[in-house]
Design a protein around this motif. Sequence first.
Motif, PDB file in Angstrom:
ATOM      1  N   UNK A 501      12.673 -17.187  11.605  1.00  0.00           N
ATOM      2  CA  UNK A 501      13.554 -16.020  11.620  1.00  0.00           C
ATOM      3  C   UNK A 501      13.829 -15.479  10.227  1.00  0.00           C
ATOM      4  N   UNK A 502      14.654 -14.423  10.148  1.00  0.00           N
ATOM      5  CA  UNK A 502      14.944 -13.786   8.853  1.00  0.00           C
ATOM      6  C   UNK A 502      15.691 -14.723   7.910  1.00  0.00           C
ATOM      7  N   UNK A 503      15.527 -14.471   6.613  1.00  0.00           N
ATOM      8  CA  UNK A 503      16.149 -15.304   5.581  1.00  0.00           C
ATOM      9  C   UNK A 503      17.133 -14.452   4.776  1.00  0.00           C
ATOM     10  N   UNK A 504      18.305 -15.005   4.555  1.00  0.00           N
ATOM     11  CA  UNK A 504      19.322 -14.342   3.743  1.00  0.00           C
ATOM     12  C   UNK A 504      19.641 -15.207   2.521  1.00  0.00           C
ATOM     13  N   UNK A 505      19.885 -14.523   1.424  1.00  0.00           N
ATOM     14  CA  UNK A 505      20.295 -15.233   0.204  1.00  0.00           C
ATOM     15  C   UNK A 505      21.727 -14.805  -0.139  1.00  0.00           C
ATOM     16  N   UNK A 506      22.376 -15.579  -1.002  1.00  0.00           N
ATOM     17  CA  UNK A 506      23.721 -15.242  -1.459  1.00  0.00           C
ATOM     18  C   UNK A 506      23.630 -14.784  -2.908  1.00  0.00           C
ATOM     19  N   UNK A 507      24.024 -13.528  -3.164  1.00  0.00           N
ATOM     20  CA  UNK A 507      23.895 -13.015  -4.522  1.00  0.00           C
ATOM     21  C   UNK A 507      25.065 -13.447  -5.394  1.00  0.00           C
ATOM     22  N   UNK A 508      25.088 -12.965  -6.628  1.00  0.00           N
ATOM     23  CA  UNK A 508      26.098 -13.415  -7.578  1.00  0.00           C
ATOM     24  C   UNK A 508      27.496 -12.893  -7.262  1.00  0.00           C
ATOM     25  N   UNK A 509      27.566 -11.909  -6.380  1.00  0.00           N
ATOM     26  CA  UNK A 509      28.873 -11.414  -5.940  1.00  0.00           C
ATOM     27  C   UNK A 509      29.309 -12.078  -4.642  1.00  0.00           C
ATOM     28  N   UNK A 510      28.562 -13.099  -4.245  1.00  0.00           N
ATOM     29  CA  UNK A 510      28.830 -13.889  -3.039  1.00  0.00           C
ATOM     30  C   UNK A 510      28.613 -13.097  -1.752  1.00  0.00           C
ATOM     31  N   UNK A 512      25.973 -11.867   1.224  1.00  0.00           N
ATOM     32  CA  UNK A 512      24.703 -12.246   1.849  1.00  0.00           C
ATOM     33  C   UNK A 512      23.789 -11.032   1.879  1.00  0.00           C
ATOM     34  N   UNK A 513      22.553 -11.223   1.435  1.00  0.00           N
ATOM     35  CA  UNK A 513      21.590 -10.127   1.324  1.00  0.00           C
ATOM     36  C   UNK A 513      20.300 -10.536   2.007  1.00  0.00           C
ATOM     37  N   UNK A 514      19.718  -9.607   2.764  1.00  0.00           N
ATOM     38  CA  UNK A 514      18.427  -9.853   3.396  1.00  0.00           C
ATOM     39  C   UNK A 514      17.368 -10.015   2.306  1.00  0.00           C
ATOM     40  N   UNK A 515      16.703 -11.135   2.295  1.00  0.00           N
ATOM     41  CA  UNK A 515      15.690 -11.425   1.272  1.00  0.00           C
ATOM     42  C   UNK A 515      14.621 -10.331   1.211  1.00  0.00           C
ATOM     43  N   UNK A 516      14.250  -9.779   2.350  1.00  0.00           N
ATOM     44  CA  UNK A 516      13.195  -8.757   2.398  1.00  0.00           C
ATOM     45  C   UNK A 516      13.592  -7.458   1.711  1.00  0.00           C
ATOM     46  N   UNK A 517      14.881  -7.258   1.479  1.00  0.00           N
ATOM     47  CA  UNK A 517      15.354  -6.025   0.858  1.00  0.00           C
ATOM     48  C   UNK A 517      15.422  -6.106  -0.660  1.00  0.00           C
ATOM     49  N   UNK A 518      15.062  -7.251  -1.217  1.00  0.00           N
ATOM     50  CA  UNK A 518      15.105  -7.416  -2.661  1.00  0.00           C
ATOM     51  C   UNK A 518      13.889  -6.796  -3.332  1.00  0.00           C
TER      52      UNK A 518
END
Length: 528
Positions: A501-510, A512-518
């Motif tokens: 399934x989709x993967x989310x990361x946590x950015x420096x502002x805490x 959650x961001x969709x990894x594919x959108x980076x």
Amino acid sequence: MNVTLKKSLTARGFMPDPWMAFYFLQSLLINYALGYPFSLLYAVAFTCVLLLLWRAMPVGQKVLIGACSLMAAMYYPFGQAYGAPNFNTLLAMHSTNMEESTEILTIFPWYSYLVSVFIFALGVLALRRKAIVKNPPWRHFDSLCLAVSVAAVFVAPLQNLAWGGVFKLKDTGYPVFRFVKDVVVNNQEVIDEQQRMAQLSQIKDSWNVLAVKPKYHTYVVVIGESERRDAVGAFGGHWNNSPFASSVNGTLFTDYIAASGSTQKSLGLTLNRVVDGKPQFQDNFVTLANRAGFQTWWFSNQGQIGEYDTAIASIAKRADEVQFLKSGDFEADKNTRDEALLKMTAQVLETERTQPQLIVLHLMGSHPQACDRTQGKYADFVQSKETSCYLYTVTQTDALLKQLYGQLQNSGQSFSMVYFSDHGLAFKERGKEVQYLAHDDQFQQNFQVPFMVLSSDDKAHRIIKARRSANDFLAFFSQWTGIKTKEISSRYRFLSEQKAGPVYITNFKLNKVDYDHLGSDIFETRSR
């Protein structure tokens, strides 16, 4: 034209005031230095603020300029590398020891410090301006300045309100005010998180173990540092800098994604059970192994500032035996090598034990400044010395893994070893002779890291292309060690090509961001 006439015409608005251009330049540089995106509106508005203060409160204006210039000069190198203050930068300040602080200061290009000196010099020049004895009459231009400076206060709060948020004047977009607010707010969040961590470190874990069926006698977790996957030849990099990983029998994952872009946050989300986005530091993979009857060891080449004041120290202290090569104080060794950890693993493995074992090694790996890791040595020159050293740190880590693998083979016990890096890095000053890598959260490469599992019964070199997330590490750990627990549910088999399934990361502002959108930060292969 004499000086008196010039001043008179300037005061009446018939001649441009050179100080107006001077303050505008200062406003631009301060905005830029604090790490925020360029905004002509706020540069003009802050210029208006300085002009108005000079008319009404010249001493107050000098205090403001002096404080802002000093703050901007000191932060400029950091702002260019890491952007505006956020949770991660404040967490790093709390978690960084003297050695790491020194290394950070030496990695920035020399001209960053030159710009800092220039900003500071402008501040000194502004402080030397002589105050006018008698204020000139109020002009239409002054009214315009007042209107612009006041209106700018409301722009960002009104935008937030229009986008479904709430109206708060403290959300104003003035860079100087934003900087102070971001430092205060994020610092308090870090303090709150550390207090929560300290509280959790004093309570017992809540694992409910249902079954324990380990396949191997010894399990080893090697945590790498700052290693981008595209810098490793075995994982698709352009350089033959990881001969062991490229040929050893085992399983390599070519699409493993780290949880966040910095050590403390990434490993906090990877190694602990996470509830509502918050790591439960008492429920981590070490306490799970303890609860299952494993004997646990933690050996680290990373600094320990206190007993429970970082996410990693909090986890490490739950092991049966813990040893840090450096304590993190001012007298800590500056250049302890990762290879020194192998003396500790050798001591553990030379004694036969009946309990299943979990050994954790935490490396310094490819942590900036890379040339400090390699003593300036590199094999291939790529763009800059620092980039070249970074590639060689991969070779050093590969050699360590080979030695550790040999120790495990010679122990005579069945074993399985996992290696992964906590996060990647992004290029700064790209394409220049001073190009280097630093923490970031804007690009996929900040989260693309190597992950491999090597076991004593592996018969082939296997590649898994299915995407995997570090957020699922505990599920992997449960499957890998045969420890089943009520709190961990497995949605898929980690060691398989099964889609997750989709993967989310946590950015420096805490957030959650969709990894594919980076975005992307490609590793250029250009050499001398």
